[in-house]
Design a protein around this motif. Structure first.
Motif, PDB file in Angstrom:
ATOM      1  N   PRO A  52       0.821  -1.216   0.000  1.00 45.90           N
ATOM      2  CA  PRO A  52       0.000   0.000   0.000  1.00 45.90           C
ATOM      3  C   PRO A  52       0.854   1.265   0.000  1.00 45.90           C
ATOM      4  N   ALA A  53       0.388   2.273  -0.715  1.00 43.52           N
ATOM      5  CA  ALA A  53       1.059   3.575  -0.742  1.00 43.52           C
ATOM      6  C   ALA A  53       0.951   4.220   0.635  1.00 43.52           C
ATOM      7  N   PRO A  54       1.867   5.137   0.979  1.00 47.73           N
ATOM      8  CA  PRO A  54       1.865   5.713   2.327  1.00 47.73           C
ATOM      9  C   PRO A  54       0.593   6.469   2.707  1.00 47.73           C
ATOM     10  N   ILE A  55      -0.009   7.214   1.795  1.00 50.50           N
ATOM     11  CA  ILE A  55      -1.201   8.006   2.115  1.00 50.50           C
ATOM     12  C   ILE A  55      -2.455   7.354   1.529  1.00 50.50           C
ATOM     13  N   THR A  56      -2.435   7.070   0.232  1.00 49.05           N
ATOM     14  CA  THR A  56      -3.589   6.504  -0.465  1.00 49.05           C
ATOM     15  C   THR A  56      -3.486   4.987  -0.407  1.00 49.05           C
ATOM     16  N   LYS A  57      -4.067   4.402   0.618  1.00 46.77           N
ATOM     17  CA  LYS A  57      -3.887   2.973   0.903  1.00 46.77           C
ATOM     18  C   LYS A  57      -4.476   2.042  -0.156  1.00 46.77           C
ATOM     19  N   LYS A  58      -5.408   2.545  -0.981  1.00 45.72           N
ATOM     20  CA  LYS A  58      -5.979   1.712  -2.038  1.00 45.72           C
ATOM     21  C   LYS A  58      -5.065   1.655  -3.267  1.00 45.72           C
ATOM     22  N   HIS A  59      -3.998   2.464  -3.269  1.00 50.47           N
ATOM     23  CA  HIS A  59      -3.014   2.454  -4.352  1.00 50.47           C
ATOM     24  C   HIS A  59      -1.783   1.685  -3.901  1.00 50.47           C
ATOM     25  N   TYR A  60      -0.930   1.337  -4.872  1.00 50.92           N
ATOM     26  CA  TYR A  60       0.312   0.649  -4.553  1.00 50.92           C
ATOM     27  C   TYR A  60       1.458   1.659  -4.428  1.00 50.92           C
ATOM     28  N   GLN A  61       2.459   1.274  -3.661  1.00 46.93           N
ATOM     29  CA  GLN A  61       3.632   2.107  -3.415  1.00 46.93           C
ATOM     30  C   GLN A  61       4.501   2.205  -4.675  1.00 46.93           C
ATOM     31  N   VAL A  62       5.091   3.382  -4.897  1.00 50.43           N
ATOM     32  CA  VAL A  62       6.049   3.593  -5.988  1.00 50.43           C
ATOM     33  C   VAL A  62       7.356   4.048  -5.354  1.00 50.43           C
ATOM     34  N   ILE A 100       1.702   2.378 -17.388  1.00 45.75           N
ATOM     35  CA  ILE A 100       1.028   1.234 -16.778  1.00 45.75           C
ATOM     36  C   ILE A 100       2.085   0.252 -16.279  1.00 45.75           C
ATOM     37  N   HIS A 101       2.019  -0.073 -14.987  1.00 47.40           N
ATOM     38  CA  HIS A 101       2.966  -1.028 -14.419  1.00 47.40           C
ATOM     39  C   HIS A 101       2.709  -2.394 -15.028  1.00 47.40           C
ATOM     40  N   PHE A 102       3.744  -3.000 -15.583  1.00 47.50           N
ATOM     41  CA  PHE A 102       3.588  -4.219 -16.376  1.00 47.50           C
ATOM     42  C   PHE A 102       3.063  -5.391 -15.555  1.00 47.50           C
ATOM     43  N   ILE A 103       3.514  -5.542 -14.328  1.00 51.58           N
ATOM     44  CA  ILE A 103       3.126  -6.714 -13.538  1.00 51.58           C
ATOM     45  C   ILE A 103       1.775  -6.528 -12.847  1.00 51.58           C
ATOM     46  N   THR A 104       1.554  -5.382 -12.216  1.00 53.99           N
ATOM     47  CA  THR A 104       0.308  -5.193 -11.453  1.00 53.99           C
ATOM     48  C   THR A 104      -0.829  -4.611 -12.285  1.00 53.99           C
ATOM     49  N   GLY A 105      -0.521  -3.940 -13.401  1.00 53.50           N
ATOM     50  CA  GLY A 105      -1.552  -3.336 -14.249  1.00 53.50           C
ATOM     51  C   GLY A 105      -2.056  -2.000 -13.742  1.00 53.50           C
ATOM     52  N   CYS A 106      -1.455  -1.451 -12.675  1.00 50.63           N
ATOM     53  CA  CYS A 106      -1.874  -0.153 -12.157  1.00 50.63           C
ATOM     54  C   CYS A 106      -1.190   0.971 -12.945  1.00 50.63           C
ATOM     55  N   ALA A 107      -1.679   2.186 -12.793  1.00 54.54           N
ATOM     56  CA  ALA A 107      -1.159   3.333 -13.547  1.00 54.54           C
ATOM     57  C   ALA A 107      -0.433   4.293 -12.613  1.00 54.54           C
ATOM     58  N   LEU A 108       0.696   4.835 -13.062  1.00 54.45           N
ATOM     59  CA  LEU A 108       1.437   5.817 -12.280  1.00 54.45           C
ATOM     60  C   LEU A 108       0.538   7.019 -12.032  1.00 54.45           C
ATOM     61  N   HIS A 109       0.496   7.491 -10.786  1.00 52.79           N
ATOM     62  CA  HIS A 109      -0.519   8.457 -10.362  1.00 52.79           C
ATOM     63  C   HIS A 109       0.109   9.499  -9.439  1.00 52.79           C
ATOM     64  N   SER A 110      -0.322  10.734  -9.564  1.00 56.66           N
ATOM     65  CA  SER A 110       0.032  11.751  -8.587  1.00 56.66           C
ATOM     66  C   SER A 110      -1.162  12.675  -8.402  1.00 56.66           C
ATOM     67  N   HIS A 111      -1.266  13.280  -7.231  1.00 59.83           N
ATOM     68  CA  HIS A 111      -2.388  14.152  -6.911  1.00 59.83           C
ATOM     69  C   HIS A 111      -1.930  15.172  -5.905  1.00 59.83           C
ATOM     70  N   PRO A 129      -4.737   1.379  -9.164  1.00 63.24           N
ATOM     71  CA  PRO A 129      -5.397   0.275  -9.850  1.00 63.24           C
ATOM     72  C   PRO A 129      -6.561   0.727 -10.742  1.00 63.24           C
ATOM     73  N   TYR A 130      -7.102   1.944 -10.478  1.00 62.81           N
ATOM     74  CA  TYR A 130      -8.180   2.492 -11.307  1.00 62.81           C
ATOM     75  C   TYR A 130      -7.521   3.279 -12.441  1.00 62.81           C
ATOM     76  N   VAL A 131      -7.233   2.632 -13.522  1.00 66.15           N
ATOM     77  CA  VAL A 131      -6.364   3.137 -14.586  1.00 66.15           C
ATOM     78  C   VAL A 131      -6.914   4.376 -15.276  1.00 66.15           C
ATOM     79  N   ASN A 135      -5.792  11.835 -13.002  1.00 62.12           N
ATOM     80  CA  ASN A 135      -4.477  12.082 -12.407  1.00 62.12           C
ATOM     81  C   ASN A 135      -3.455  11.006 -12.752  1.00 62.12           C
ATOM     82  N   ASN A 136      -3.829  10.102 -13.644  1.00 62.66           N
ATOM     83  CA  ASN A 136      -2.900   9.093 -14.149  1.00 62.66           C
ATOM     84  C   ASN A 136      -2.252   9.554 -15.453  1.00 62.66           C
TER      85      ASN A 136
END
Length: 197
Positions: A52-62, A100-111, A129-131, A135-136
């Motif tokens: 999980p990302a540090p703030i947005t727990k529904k996203h993955y860490q980068v 788009i992250h090749f393994i997880t399928g999520c999109a690089l995101h910033s807000h 994960p919501y591609v 903000n992706n």
């Protein structure tokens, strides 16, 4: 990985083929290409995994991962150009794209969510994960390659219609939060170009 709203040398990344470190030839980066991004200052790769990302727990860490550009399969990203046919190549400034992250399928995101003091209150970067979220979307502001000729920045100047569309979009966005006072004369966006009100 964090983001912030001004330019400096920390914004520079080297785009590499996903399966090679060779840069003998000049290849244009195209829609659907698999790449690795190496941060020029730290020599670490843009990396994501199912933590999980540090703030947005529904996203993955980068994070930045590896040493001297060497990493693993979690460093591979796919270029997805918005409204671009297959094999369209990226154009500086004008191309909107997703990474788009090749393994997880999520999109690089910033807000606009800032990290706490340990993150110098910079903006969180995560893998969403919501591609399809807005903000992706990313673009490339600068491109340097000694093997390519320099080009003039004038080629990126918007046309009259693009400038008109942008100015109206900005007006709609800024005026959408305003509420008219009682008895105040208002106008609609379609009335602005013809100066109706």
């Amino acid at each position: 990985i964090t983001a912030y709203t001004h330019k400096d040398d920390n914004n520079k990344w080297l785009i590499k083929k996903f399966d090679s470190d060779e840069d003998n030839s000049v290849d244009l980066v195209k829609n659907g290409d698999l790449i690795r991004l190496e941060h020029l200052q730290t020599r670490r790769n843009l990396h994501s995994h199912k933590e999980p990302a540090p703030i947005t727990k529904k996203h993955y860490q980068v994070t930045g991962y590896g040493e001297n550009g060497l990493g693993d399969a979690n460093d591979i990203w796919k270029i997805e150009i918005i409204d671009g046919p297959d094999k369209t190549h990226i154009k500086t400034v004008r191309t909107k794209m997703r990474l788009i992250h090749f393994i997880t399928g999520c999109a690089l995101h910033s807000h606009s969510k800032t990290l706490p003091k340990w993150g110098w209150e910079q903006l969180e970067v995560s893998c969403n994960p919501y591609v399809r979220e807005k903000n992706n979307l990313w673009n490339i502001e600068d491109h340097f390659n000694e093997k390519l000729p320099n080009s003039s920045f004038e080629v990126f100047a918007p046309s009259f219609l693009e400038s008109l569309r942008e100015s109206h979009a900005v007006m709609v966005q800024s005026n959408s939060g305003l509420k008219p006072k009682e008895g105040e004369v208002t106008s609609r966006p379609w009335q602005w170009p013809i100066n109706y009100r």
